[in-house]
Structures are given as C-alpha cells and as structure tokens.
Design an enzyme around this catalytic site. Structure first.
Site: not given
Ligand code: IMP
Length: 179
Positions: A103-104, A107, A156, A169
C-alpha cells in the site's frame, strides 16, 4: 529554501525527501528478505498510489516472489447486503500463499480492512501488510501493518505515488498541504 508548489487550488510544501524515503524502503526490504525468505510470497500491489513504492521496494527484495497488481473496487450490490468489495486484476490462485499487500498509505484503514476481508475468503496462508506511509493517529483498526516506511501525522500528503485529485503522483519527494 522551501519550495512551495501549487497543485490545482492548493499549495504544498516539501515534507519528506526522496533520500529519506529510500532509506525507509530499504529497511522494509531487508526485513522482508530476512523474514519471508522461505515463504515464496506473492506481492499484491494496490494501484494506483503504490506504483512508485512497489517499484523501489521490489528492486530491493531479493527473495523468490511473485508480483501482481490489483485495484480495490467498491460498489453497491443488488442485494440488501450493501457495499460489495471486489478485487480487480487478481488472476493468480493465492490459496495457501503468503500474501504481502503493498500500500502507499494507510490512513483510516477502511481500504485495508476491505482488502483483507476479501483475501481471507481466498484461503491464503497468511497476510502481511507493507505500507510506505502510516497515519497512526487516524488508524484504529486491528490489522497489523507489518512493514511501515514512515509514520506521519494526520496531514494530507502528495507525491511518491500519492495524488491530489489525480495530480502529484509523479513527484519523487513527498509534499504536505501548506496552511
Ligand atoms: P484509508 O482507507 O482511509 O486507509 O485510505 C486509503 C486511501 O486513501 C489511500 O490508499 C490513498 O489513496 C488515500 N489517502 C489517504 N491519505 C492520503 C493522503 O494524505 N494523500 C493522498 N491520498 C491519501
């Protein structure tokens, strides 16, 4: 010098440099190489955000392994059970395999939880989770994130695969929303 960038209507400031990310990714790879060397794991790279992390990580993973790219799609089924989660792109038979979810960022963990519940239905041997970033203040689920690159505050961020509205990205460093 702080270099503020503008993406659409928002300003972002430099947060984590690529050299720092590289060190974190390197230590995840070392851990995986020593802990999963006898497992012949299959890495499930969760697109789109994880592409850069997966590329860097897997270049440093030197144990025998397979790599597959998936997307998580949620839609409302026609039954009364509500939302259904589907994995797009998973063609391998992963029964009895050690699966490493790549996963990036984790959260709230909602995405991860859905993913894990679908994978559990496929009789995998065990599930491991590797994430480039984790927001511990936001993450309240029970699923262990076994390999974490960098823990960040509840802010964020973009870059290194992560986007704001589809943009950012491609940035090699990670940027955070500037007040
Ligand atoms: P979760 O389900 O709340 O854990 O969030 C998972 C997804 O939300 C990630 O895979 C990202 O695509 C997105 N996300 C969460 N935090 C951020 C962020 O700070 N920047 C960009 N995308 C984020």
């Amino acid at each position: 010098m702080e270099q503020i960038i503008t993406i659409k209507d928002k300003k972002f400031k430099p947060f984590i440099e690529d050299s720092v990310i590289a060190k974190a990714v390197d230590s995840i790879a070392q851990k995986i190489n020593s802990e999963l060397s006898h497992e012949f794991p299959v890495f499930l790279v969760v697109l789109n955000g994880s592409f850069m992390f997966a590329s860097d990580l897997l270049k440093k993973v030197s144990i025998p392994c397979e790599i597959s790219f998936i997307k998580v799609a949620s839609y409302h089924g026609t039954t009364s059970t509500g939302s259904v989660t589907e994995l797009i792109g998973l063609t391998e038979n992963i029964a009895n395999r050690t699966v490493v979810i790549v996963e990036d960022i984790v959260d709230t963990g909602v995405t991860l939880e859905k993913l894990v519940s679908v994978l559990k239905g496929k009789n995998v041997k065990q599930i491991k989770v590797a994430s480039a970033l984790l927001k511990p203040e936001s993450y309240k689920k029970d699923i262990a994130v076994d390999y974490v690159g960098i823990e960040i505050k509840n802010e964020f961020v973009i870059g290194y695969g992560l986007d704001y509205d589809g943009l950012g990205r491609n940035l090699k460093d990670i940027y955070v929303l500037a007040e």
